[in-house]
Design a protein around this motif. Structure first.
Motif, PDB file in Angstrom:
ATOM      1  N   GLY A   1     -12.431  45.367 -41.961  1.00  0.00           N
ATOM      2  CA  GLY A   1     -12.155  44.010 -42.412  1.00  0.00           C
ATOM      3  C   GLY A   1     -11.244  43.208 -41.500  1.00  0.00           C
ATOM      4  N   LEU A   2     -10.871  43.787 -40.361  1.00  0.00           N
ATOM      5  CA  LEU A   2      -9.982  43.100 -39.410  1.00  0.00           C
ATOM      6  C   LEU A   2     -10.699  42.856 -38.094  1.00  0.00           C
ATOM      7  N   VAL A   3     -10.305  41.775 -37.404  1.00  0.00           N
ATOM      8  CA  VAL A   3     -10.838  41.493 -36.073  1.00  0.00           C
ATOM      9  C   VAL A   3     -10.151  42.437 -35.100  1.00  0.00           C
ATOM     10  N   VAL A   4     -10.941  43.314 -34.471  1.00  0.00           N
ATOM     11  CA  VAL A   4     -10.374  44.301 -33.544  1.00  0.00           C
ATOM     12  C   VAL A   4     -10.846  44.102 -32.109  1.00  0.00           C
ATOM     13  N   GLY A   5     -11.734  43.148 -31.890  1.00  0.00           N
ATOM     14  CA  GLY A   5     -12.204  42.895 -30.544  1.00  0.00           C
ATOM     15  C   GLY A   5     -12.996  41.616 -30.489  1.00  0.00           C
ATOM     16  N   PHE A   6     -13.198  41.137 -29.277  1.00  0.00           N
ATOM     17  CA  PHE A   6     -14.028  39.956 -29.117  1.00  0.00           C
ATOM     18  C   PHE A   6     -14.643  39.913 -27.741  1.00  0.00           C
ATOM     19  N   ALA A   7     -15.662  39.076 -27.623  1.00  0.00           N
ATOM     20  CA  ALA A   7     -16.369  38.919 -26.347  1.00  0.00           C
ATOM     21  C   ALA A   7     -16.653  37.443 -26.125  1.00  0.00           C
ATOM     22  N   ILE A   8     -16.593  37.047 -24.867  1.00  0.00           N
ATOM     23  CA  ILE A   8     -17.031  35.709 -24.468  1.00  0.00           C
ATOM     24  C   ILE A   8     -18.238  35.881 -23.563  1.00  0.00           C
ATOM     25  N   TYR A   9     -19.099  34.898 -23.563  1.00  0.00           N
ATOM     26  CA  TYR A   9     -20.268  34.942 -22.702  1.00  0.00           C
ATOM     27  C   TYR A   9     -20.734  33.528 -22.449  1.00  0.00           C
ATOM     28  N   GLY A  10     -21.822  33.395 -21.728  1.00  0.00           N
ATOM     29  CA  GLY A  10     -22.356  32.072 -21.426  1.00  0.00           C
ATOM     30  C   GLY A  10     -21.460  31.317 -20.462  1.00  0.00           C
ATOM     31  N   PRO A  11     -21.304  30.003 -20.680  1.00  0.00           N
ATOM     32  CA  PRO A  11     -20.554  29.153 -19.745  1.00  0.00           C
ATOM     33  C   PRO A  11     -19.096  29.564 -19.539  1.00  0.00           C
ATOM     34  N   HIS A  12     -18.513  30.246 -20.504  1.00  0.00           N
ATOM     35  CA  HIS A  12     -17.122  30.700 -20.343  1.00  0.00           C
ATOM     36  C   HIS A  12     -16.960  31.556 -19.096  1.00  0.00           C
ATOM     37  N   LEU A  13     -18.018  32.266 -18.726  1.00  0.00           N
ATOM     38  CA  LEU A  13     -17.919  33.208 -17.620  1.00  0.00           C
ATOM     39  C   LEU A  13     -17.957  32.561 -16.244  1.00  0.00           C
ATOM     40  N   SER A  14     -18.279  31.267 -16.168  1.00  0.00           N
ATOM     41  CA  SER A  14     -18.283  30.609 -14.857  1.00  0.00           C
ATOM     42  C   SER A  14     -16.903  30.671 -14.209  1.00  0.00           C
ATOM     43  N   HIS A  15     -15.877  30.783 -15.033  1.00  0.00           N
ATOM     44  CA  HIS A  15     -14.503  30.918 -14.543  1.00  0.00           C
ATOM     45  C   HIS A  15     -14.351  32.174 -13.675  1.00  0.00           C
ATOM     46  N   PHE A  16     -15.196  33.164 -13.905  1.00  0.00           N
ATOM     47  CA  PHE A  16     -15.100  34.441 -13.206  1.00  0.00           C
ATOM     48  C   PHE A  16     -16.215  34.639 -12.188  1.00  0.00           C
ATOM     49  N   ALA A  17     -16.840  33.566 -11.763  1.00  0.00           N
ATOM     50  CA  ALA A  17     -17.979  33.653 -10.842  1.00  0.00           C
ATOM     51  C   ALA A  17     -17.609  34.317  -9.520  1.00  0.00           C
ATOM     52  N   HIS A  18     -16.354  34.236  -9.126  1.00  0.00           N
ATOM     53  CA  HIS A  18     -15.921  34.839  -7.867  1.00  0.00           C
ATOM     54  C   HIS A  18     -15.883  36.366  -7.935  1.00  0.00           C
TER      55      HIS A  18
END
Length: 154
Positions: free
Chosen positions: A98-115
């Motif tokens: 019942g608790l948030v224990v993890g998360f993921a980002i994907y899509g356009p958020h990842l352009s920040h890490f393109a390098h």
């Protein structure tokens, strides 16, 4: 508390305090039912025995007896137990107990890490062992969990 989506460089800190971060306004350890329901597009939980869905297909959920479940029923079960909540902003929350224990980002958020072009370059710039990335043919995500270390998945 640091909001990851406001400063993605937070993910590059060598010693990231998981008690001091949030994503989309939701902190690790927060009750899963604090995620605004209108943001949730899909959910997965142990109550779901069969799922059918996709880009051009309405999602269908069925339990182990073959009964169709509504999205609200699956969300209700997920926020009380375990599973994943997939949100419109290309964010996913992992729920356990019942608790948030993890998360993921994907899509356009990842352009920040393109390098970052390899697993090794990601590993060297990130909060080890909290974060790592694995690139696939069609998708990449950046994830964390407060209980099992780091992983990202396609």
């Amino acid at each position: 508390m640091m909001e990851i989506l406001e400063n993605l460089d937070v993910l590059s800190q060598p010693h990231l305090d998981l008690t001091a971060i949030r994503m989309g306004g939701i902190a690790l350890g927060a009750p899963a039912d604090s995620i605004p329901r209108q943001r949730i597009l899909e959910a997965q939980s142990s109550v779901v025995a069969r799922y059918r869905g996709g880009d051009d297909i309405d999602s269908e959920y069925h339990d182990s007896d073959g009964r169709r479940l509504t999205l609200d029923q699956v969300i209700d079960h997920t926020v009380r137990s375990d599973g994943f909540l997939y949100c419109a902003e290309e964010l996913t929350y992992k729920v356990s107990g019942g608790l948030v224990v993890g998360f993921a980002i994907y899509g356009p958020h990842l352009s920040h890490f393109a390098h970052l072009t390899s697993y090794e370059s990601c590993w060297m710039c990130s909060a080890r062992p909290i974060w790592c990335v694995r690139r696939g043919r069609t998708a990449t995500s950046w994830a964390t969990t407060s209980t099992t270390g780091a992983r990202a998945s396609m």
